[in-house]
Write an enzyme that holds these catalytic residues in place. Structure first.
Site, PDB file in Angstrom:
ATOM      1  CB  ILE A 177     110.025  94.470  79.620  1.00 41.20           C
ATOM      2  CG1 ILE A 177     111.313  94.253  78.813  1.00 41.20           C
ATOM      3  CG2 ILE A 177     109.509  95.896  79.433  1.00 41.20           C
ATOM      4  CD1 ILE A 177     111.118  94.280  77.320  1.00 41.20           C
ATOM      5  CD  GLU A 228     100.848  70.577  64.608  1.00 41.13           C
ATOM      6  OE1 GLU A 228     100.597  69.961  65.676  1.00 41.13           O
ATOM      7  OE2 GLU A 228     100.070  71.395  64.113  1.00 41.13           O
ATOM      8  CB  THR A 258     109.712  68.221  70.875  1.00 41.32           C
ATOM      9  OG1 THR A 258     110.597  67.238  70.306  1.00 41.32           O
ATOM     10  CG2 THR A 258     108.593  67.519  71.648  1.00 41.32           C
TER      11      THR A 258
END
Length: 380
Positions: free
Chosen positions: A337, A363, A365
């Site tokens: 954008i 934490e 994948t």
């Protein structure tokens, strides 16, 4: 079903948002540019109780619930992913590990100063050859009289080199596989424990990520966290907590990307009118807003289940998986954008994109989250 935040949760959201907008956002770009850890900012956060938000008051915390912590994480990440990741490692991992599995004496000695922000915490699990396969860690802990002797190396440890208290996973009985892993509390300055280099990362540059080395590191026997051989189950539980926090962090980064995109689309004029009036832009914004709201609800649901004392492994993995991938898509769309400006440091969306990428890795994948979810679904 009531989807409204309680009065206390709304108050915590306002406090976190006010602090994030007034204190964190103005320095977030500079923090990223210089790659410096913001000690003074962390001290101010500690004075307001953020570092021990979900920790019971008797151990120095604020006694808030898990939903409140998720709300605060979202608001902080909206200003800086680096500060949110620091808070995840300190509170959701280190503090929660000691709260859930520590003895009363360990909670008083270590958890209380961590919750008050007098000390910094870290959780050391990952190793050079043990990432997604956490059970294959090689760090050893051997009992020698009244002391445990640790030898090994950890990598990619958030808060590693600045931590005063580190929860360390190590093998205590190699013959028992994952049943032979235990967790230990190691304090900064103990002989044989030293940090290695801090990583130069793609994003989250205001947060420290380090190597840690243990070379004949001797710690008292009572620094064992919980029972010997329970470490694998313990760190899986701790990672469930961390996945809620990473989910909230991802939601915050995605929300920041959406808000920046809305503001830019309203002011950027092409073909004689603001680009917000073009359907192509409107549809991108609509998709971003819808997906972010869904990610937010998944994250709050996981936190709510945790507060109810029921198992939330599947829901935490779902929240972390979906929210992190939503964050990546939202930040990608935000740069699109913004066009060419989005690829420059003139606007913060390029930082959001770099910071969000870690949420699909830390934490566990996205691939590991899908494994966790599939196992929970197939058990039914």
């Amino acid at each position: 079903m009531d989807f409204q935040l309680t009065e206390e949760q709304q108050m915590i959201r306002k406090m976190a948002r006010d602090f994030a907008e007034k204190e964190i956002a103005p320095v977030a770009g500079e923090m990223d540019e210089k790659g410096e850890f913001p000690w003074e900012l962390i001290r101010r956060m500690a004075s307001l109780g953020f570092l021990g938000l979900p920790i019971p008051e008797e151990y120095g915390g604020a006694g808030a619930d898990s939903v409140s912590f998720a709300v605060a994480m979202e608001e902080i990440a909206r200003a800086s992913g680096s500060i949110a990741l620091f808070l995840d490692a300190h509170t959701s991992l280190a503090c929660e590990a000691i709260l859930r599995f520590g003895s009363e004496e360990q909670r008083r000695r270590y958890l209380a100063p961590l919750a008050r922000g007098e000390k910094i915490g870290a959780f050391a699990l990952t190793e050079p050859e043990a990432g997604s396969d956490a059970a294959s860690i090689k760090t050893r802990a051997t009992l020698d009289g009244g002391e445990w002797v640790l030898n090994g190396q950890k990598v990619f440890i958030t808060n590693g080199s600045i931590a005063d208290v580190v929860v360390v996973a190590a093998v205590t009985d190699p013959e028992k596989g994952h049943h032979g892993i235990s967790n230990f509390i190691v304090e900064k300055g103990v002989p044989g424990f030293r940090p290695g280099h801090d990583e130069e990362k793609m994003g989250l540059k205001g947060c420290v990520t380090s190597e840690l080395f243990f070379e004949d590191c001797r710690i008292p026997k009572e620094n064992l966290l919980g029972e010997e051989g329970e470490g694998f189950k313990q760190f899986l539980n701790v990672l469930d907590n961390g996945r809620i926090a990473i989910g909230a962090m991802a939601v915050g980064l995605a929300q920041a990307a959406l808000e920046a995109s809305i503001a830019y689309a309203k002011e950027r004029v092409q073909f004689g009118r603001p680009i917000a009036q073009f359907q192509a832009i409107q549809w991108m914004l609509a998709d971003m807003a819808t997906q972010i709201e869904a990610a937010r609800l998944l994250t709050y649901q996981a936190a709510f289940l945790k507060d109810q004392g029921v198992r939330f492994t599947k829901e935490a993995a779902m929240a972390k998986l979906f929210a992190s991938e939503v964050a990546e898509r939202a930040c990608h769309a935000a740069i699109q954008i913004h066009g060419g400006y989005g690829y420059t440091k003139d606007y913060p969306v390029e930082r959001f994109y770099r910071d969000a990428r870690l949420t699909e890795i830390g934490e566990g994948t996205s691939e590991i989250q899908r494994l966790v979810i599939a196992r929970q679904v197939l058990r039914k």
